[in-house]
Scaffold this active site. Structure first.
Site, PDB file in Angstrom:
ATOM      1  N   GLY A 111       0.826  -1.187   0.000  1.00  0.00           N
ATOM      2  CA  GLY A 111       0.000   0.000   0.000  1.00  0.00           C
ATOM      3  C   GLY A 111       0.866   1.246   0.000  1.00  0.00           C
ATOM      4  O   GLY A 111       2.086   1.199   0.163  1.00  0.00           O
ATOM      5  N   GLN A 113       2.075   5.312  -1.463  1.00  0.00           N
ATOM      6  CA  GLN A 113       2.498   6.001  -2.667  1.00  0.00           C
ATOM      7  C   GLN A 113       3.997   5.768  -2.913  1.00  0.00           C
ATOM      8  O   GLN A 113       4.457   4.646  -2.801  1.00  0.00           O
ATOM      9  CB  GLN A 113       2.144   7.486  -2.546  1.00  0.00           C
ATOM     10  CG  GLN A 113       0.647   7.763  -2.594  1.00  0.00           C
ATOM     11  CD  GLN A 113       0.066   7.596  -3.993  1.00  0.00           C
ATOM     12  OE1 GLN A 113       0.754   7.772  -4.991  1.00  0.00           O
ATOM     13  NE2 GLN A 113      -1.226   7.261  -4.049  1.00  0.00           N
ATOM     14  N   TYR A 116      11.529   6.509  -1.095  1.00  0.00           N
ATOM     15  CA  TYR A 116      12.923   6.243  -1.469  1.00  0.00           C
ATOM     16  C   TYR A 116      13.550   5.342  -0.423  1.00  0.00           C
ATOM     17  O   TYR A 116      13.351   5.521   0.782  1.00  0.00           O
ATOM     18  CB  TYR A 116      13.703   7.558  -1.554  1.00  0.00           C
ATOM     19  CG  TYR A 116      15.205   7.365  -1.656  1.00  0.00           C
ATOM     20  CD1 TYR A 116      15.783   6.866  -2.823  1.00  0.00           C
ATOM     21  CD2 TYR A 116      16.038   7.659  -0.583  1.00  0.00           C
ATOM     22  CE1 TYR A 116      17.157   6.669  -2.911  1.00  0.00           C
ATOM     23  CE2 TYR A 116      17.418   7.476  -0.666  1.00  0.00           C
ATOM     24  CZ  TYR A 116      17.970   6.969  -1.834  1.00  0.00           C
ATOM     25  OH  TYR A 116      19.326   6.768  -1.913  1.00  0.00           O
ATOM     26  N   ALA A 177       8.398   5.548   7.542  1.00  0.00           N
ATOM     27  CA  ALA A 177       7.264   5.365   6.635  1.00  0.00           C
ATOM     28  C   ALA A 177       6.802   3.918   6.676  1.00  0.00           C
ATOM     29  O   ALA A 177       7.614   2.999   6.861  1.00  0.00           O
ATOM     30  CB  ALA A 177       7.657   5.749   5.213  1.00  0.00           C
ATOM     31  N   LEU A 178       5.478   3.725   6.484  1.00  0.00           N
ATOM     32  CA  LEU A 178       4.887   2.389   6.517  1.00  0.00           C
ATOM     33  C   LEU A 178       4.206   2.064   5.204  1.00  0.00           C
ATOM     34  O   LEU A 178       3.629   2.939   4.557  1.00  0.00           O
ATOM     35  CB  LEU A 178       3.826   2.296   7.631  1.00  0.00           C
ATOM     36  CG  LEU A 178       4.323   2.114   9.038  1.00  0.00           C
ATOM     37  CD1 LEU A 178       3.954   3.315   9.860  1.00  0.00           C
ATOM     38  CD2 LEU A 178       3.689   0.887   9.633  1.00  0.00           C
ATOM     39  N   GLY A 190       6.515  -3.535   5.285  1.00  0.00           N
ATOM     40  CA  GLY A 190       6.714  -3.113   6.666  1.00  0.00           C
ATOM     41  C   GLY A 190       7.038  -1.645   6.832  1.00  0.00           C
ATOM     42  O   GLY A 190       6.295  -0.784   6.364  1.00  0.00           O
ATOM     43  N   VAL A 191       8.182  -1.345   7.477  1.00  0.00           N
ATOM     44  CA  VAL A 191       8.494   0.022   7.904  1.00  0.00           C
ATOM     45  C   VAL A 191       9.929   0.360   7.533  1.00  0.00           C
ATOM     46  O   VAL A 191      10.828  -0.487   7.595  1.00  0.00           O
ATOM     47  CB  VAL A 191       8.284   0.183   9.430  1.00  0.00           C
ATOM     48  CG1 VAL A 191       9.140  -0.784  10.235  1.00  0.00           C
ATOM     49  CG2 VAL A 191       8.533   1.622   9.871  1.00  0.00           C
ATOM     50  N   CYS A 208       5.618   9.711   0.150  1.00  0.00           N
ATOM     51  CA  CYS A 208       4.356   9.068   0.530  1.00  0.00           C
ATOM     52  C   CYS A 208       3.140   9.794  -0.061  1.00  0.00           C
ATOM     53  O   CYS A 208       2.026   9.683   0.456  1.00  0.00           O
ATOM     54  CB  CYS A 208       4.236   8.951   2.037  1.00  0.00           C
ATOM     55  SG  CYS A 208       5.605   8.042   2.792  1.00  0.00           S
TER      56      CYS A 208
END
Length: 247
Positions: A111, A113, A116, A177-178, A190-191, A208
């Site tokens: 999921g 957007q 980097y 970011a996730l 994941g993260v 994102c």
């Protein structure tokens, strides 16, 4: 929680050195609906340190691992860094890439957007059986975010969530970011946590999907952890969060 990171007792963490071979609402791509919750005792949570690992090989390894899972497969966290690469989520829009940096752009199945990845950024991939853990997707997102928040708090840095924009922020700047995918109640992706990296490529994207979103990293926040140390600490904080949600 205290500043001391503890490892959960009823779901021990096994740390395994390995290399990947062929290896926002919620930033989630979900397939096949959720499987029924299963009252099965949790298996140990294994942490694999992949080192620097090619993004596409690691992604393929996650897909293969998830496809081959059974009810007896142990859950795993994969910690790694990637060579420079841009990734675009399943519903991501190409207009969020603002300039051509000459980097590969991978359209992936998570999921979210565009983001980097590069050396000095820690990525923890979360390969869990959510049904066995009786864990909903929103609870998993909360656990991941809280693990990052607790890691930074252990170094006297206050981090927080922003409503409607998954991830972890210090002030207005995003530090983690996730992006997730769930298939048949199995999670992967994941993260990513910015630790000690070149942040300039973020200027060529809307991180994102948010135009002008500032980004930061733990080094610039006064935290002296190396990427390897940050990966280990983040995996341990996440193990604690997952254990707490099973009780």
């Amino acid at each position: 929680m205290s500043d001391e990171v503890r490892r959960p007792q009823s779901a021990p963490v096994a740390v395994v050195a390995a290399r990947a071979e062929g290896a926002e609402g919620v930033d989630l791509a979900e397939e096949g609906g959720g499987a029924p919750l299963r009252a099965v005792a949790p298996l140990p949570l294994r942490v694999r340190n992949l080192g620097q690992s090619d993004y596409q090989k690691t992604w393929r390894a996650m897909i293969d691992f998830t496809a081959a899972r059974t009810d007896e497969t142990a859950d795993e966290l994969w910690c790694c860094e990637h060579p420079p690469v841009l990734t675009l989520g399943q519903a991501g829009r190409a207009e969020h890439l603002l300039a051509d940096l000459g980097l590969p752009l991978v359209k992936t199945d998570r999921g979210g957007q565009i983001t980097y990845h590069g050396p000095g950024q820690v990525v923890v991939y979360v390969l869990l059986d959510l049904g066995r853990r009786k864990l909903k997707v929103r609870e998993l997102v909360t656990a991941i975010e809280q693990a990052v928040i607790d890691l930074l708090a252990a170094h006297a840095v206050r981090a927080e969530r922003h409503a409607g924009a998954p991830g972890v922020y210090v002030g207005p700047a995003k530090v983690a970011a996730l992006g997730l995918r769930v298939r048949r109640s199995y999670s992967y992706h994941g993260v990513s946590l910015n630790v000690d990296m070149d942040l300039s490529p973020f200027a060529a994207i809307n991180p994102c999907g948010y135009p002008g979103l500032p980004v930061t990293q733990t080094r610039d926040l006064g935290i002296s952890l190396t990427p390897s140390q940050a990966a280990t600490a983040l995996a341990e904080h996440l193990a604690v969060q997952l254990e707490r949600r099973q009780r």
